[in-house]
Design an enzyme around this catalytic site. Structure first.
Site, PDB file in Angstrom:
ATOM      1  N   GLN A 182       4.205   1.593   0.137  1.00 44.31           N
ATOM      2  CA  GLN A 182       3.074   1.083  -0.766  1.00 44.31           C
ATOM      3  C   GLN A 182       2.421   2.293  -1.172  1.00 44.31           C
ATOM      4  O   GLN A 182       1.567   3.060  -0.303  1.00 44.31           O
ATOM      5  CB  GLN A 182       2.357   0.118   0.014  1.00 44.31           C
ATOM      6  CG  GLN A 182       2.782  -1.153   0.194  1.00 44.31           C
ATOM      7  CD  GLN A 182       3.271  -1.519   1.705  1.00 44.31           C
ATOM      8  OE1 GLN A 182       3.196  -0.374   2.382  1.00 44.31           O
ATOM      9  NE2 GLN A 182       3.237  -2.790   2.215  1.00 44.31           N
ATOM     10  N   VAL A 211      -3.813   2.348   4.554  1.00 44.27           N
ATOM     11  CA  VAL A 211      -4.320   3.649   5.091  1.00 44.27           C
ATOM     12  C   VAL A 211      -4.067   4.849   3.973  1.00 44.27           C
ATOM     13  O   VAL A 211      -2.883   4.769   3.630  1.00 44.27           O
ATOM     14  CB  VAL A 211      -3.570   3.879   6.397  1.00 44.27           C
ATOM     15  CG1 VAL A 211      -3.646   5.226   7.163  1.00 44.27           C
ATOM     16  CG2 VAL A 211      -3.765   2.713   7.236  1.00 44.27           C
ATOM     17  N   HIS A 225      -2.962   7.465   3.626  1.00 44.95           N
ATOM     18  CA  HIS A 225      -2.091   8.472   4.128  1.00 44.95           C
ATOM     19  C   HIS A 225      -0.791   8.107   3.767  1.00 44.95           C
ATOM     20  O   HIS A 225      -0.325   6.944   4.396  1.00 44.95           O
ATOM     21  CB  HIS A 225      -2.221   8.799   5.502  1.00 44.95           C
ATOM     22  CG  HIS A 225      -1.547   9.924   6.115  1.00 44.95           C
ATOM     23  ND1 HIS A 225      -1.915  10.391   7.121  1.00 44.95           N
ATOM     24  CD2 HIS A 225      -0.574  10.709   5.694  1.00 44.95           C
ATOM     25  CE1 HIS A 225      -0.974  11.500   7.371  1.00 44.95           C
ATOM     26  NE2 HIS A 225      -0.259  11.912   6.368  1.00 44.95           N
ATOM     27  N   HIS A 236       2.933   6.910   3.760  1.00 45.86           N
ATOM     28  CA  HIS A 236       3.820   6.566   5.026  1.00 45.86           C
ATOM     29  C   HIS A 236       4.903   5.670   4.594  1.00 45.86           C
ATOM     30  O   HIS A 236       4.613   4.760   3.696  1.00 45.86           O
ATOM     31  CB  HIS A 236       2.989   6.012   6.104  1.00 45.86           C
ATOM     32  CG  HIS A 236       2.245   4.749   5.857  1.00 45.86           C
ATOM     33  ND1 HIS A 236       0.945   4.872   5.060  1.00 45.86           N
ATOM     34  CD2 HIS A 236       2.415   3.536   6.061  1.00 45.86           C
ATOM     35  CE1 HIS A 236       0.676   3.592   4.975  1.00 45.86           C
ATOM     36  NE2 HIS A 236       1.458   2.620   5.475  1.00 45.86           N
ATOM     37  N   HIS A 282       7.637   2.783   5.806  1.00 48.97           N
ATOM     38  CA  HIS A 282       7.972   1.868   6.874  1.00 48.97           C
ATOM     39  C   HIS A 282       9.422   1.685   6.950  1.00 48.97           C
ATOM     40  O   HIS A 282      10.023   1.539   5.916  1.00 48.97           O
ATOM     41  CB  HIS A 282       7.461   0.270   6.626  1.00 48.97           C
ATOM     42  CG  HIS A 282       6.245   0.204   6.457  1.00 48.97           C
ATOM     43  ND1 HIS A 282       5.216  -0.205   7.648  1.00 48.97           N
ATOM     44  CD2 HIS A 282       5.284   0.489   5.761  1.00 48.97           C
ATOM     45  CE1 HIS A 282       3.852  -0.263   7.322  1.00 48.97           C
ATOM     46  NE2 HIS A 282       3.917   0.082   5.894  1.00 48.97           N
TER      47      HIS A 282
END
Length: 171
Positions: free
Chosen positions: A79, A88, A90, A92, A94
């Site tokens: 996302q 969050v 930062h 990332h 998944h």
């Protein structure tokens, strides 16, 4: 750090520019996160070497977790920004190992996305609750949302999984 939360003990793979951690609240067994070392909010904020390292890490970690968890495929999701559901700040990815048979979402593959969105939405609160804003070493169960399918994780369980996953990179 994943944003402002120390995740050293949950890390199982590292390069100079990226790392992978086991998930606080896995949607499926083997659900992990791959994160750039430098905390930036958006993919566009990464320079070319960081982006290359991140995507190479997604590929390498994905291959390992697919093998380690006996999966047939992966769901890989990012996302990219608050409007996309990123909770969050930062970047990332998944990575979720998926199976043709015995997968929680095999009847409706696309149900993984709302589950991922619910997981992402509660992540900041869950991280704060689980760690008190820092890494906790106790093995008290970590608070879960209403998704009964997902098992509570303890720091001890996450560290054990991270140590096990590290062995796949030592071979």
């Amino acid at each position: 750090f994943f944003s402002t939360i120390e995740v050293t003990r949950q890390a199982f793979y590292r390069t100079a520019l990226s790392y992978a951690i086991v998930n606080l609240k896995p949607i499926v067994p083997g659900h992990v996160l791959v994160i750039p070392t430098r905390p930036v909010q958006r993919l566009a904020d990464l320079d070319a070497s960081e982006l290359s390292s991140l995507i190479t890490s997604v590929q390498k970690v994905g291959s390992v977790i697919e093998r380690a968890y006996g999966a047939d495929a992966l769901t890989i999701a990012c996302q990219d920004g608050k409007a996309a559901g990123q909770s969050v700040p930062h970047v990332h990815f998944h990575l979720l190992p998926r199976k043709l048979q015995g997968d929680r979402f095999q009847e409706n593959n696309d149900e993984v996305y709302p589950a991922l969105e619910r997981s992402e939405g509660s992540l900041p609160r869950d991280l704060q609750s689980a760690t008190g804003g820092k890494l906790s070493v106790d093995s008290a169960p970590i608070k879960m949302d209403a998704d009964e399918e997902r098992k509570p994780r303890t720091m001890e369980e996450m560290v054990k999984e991270a140590e096990w996953l590290k062995t796949f990179f030592e071979q």
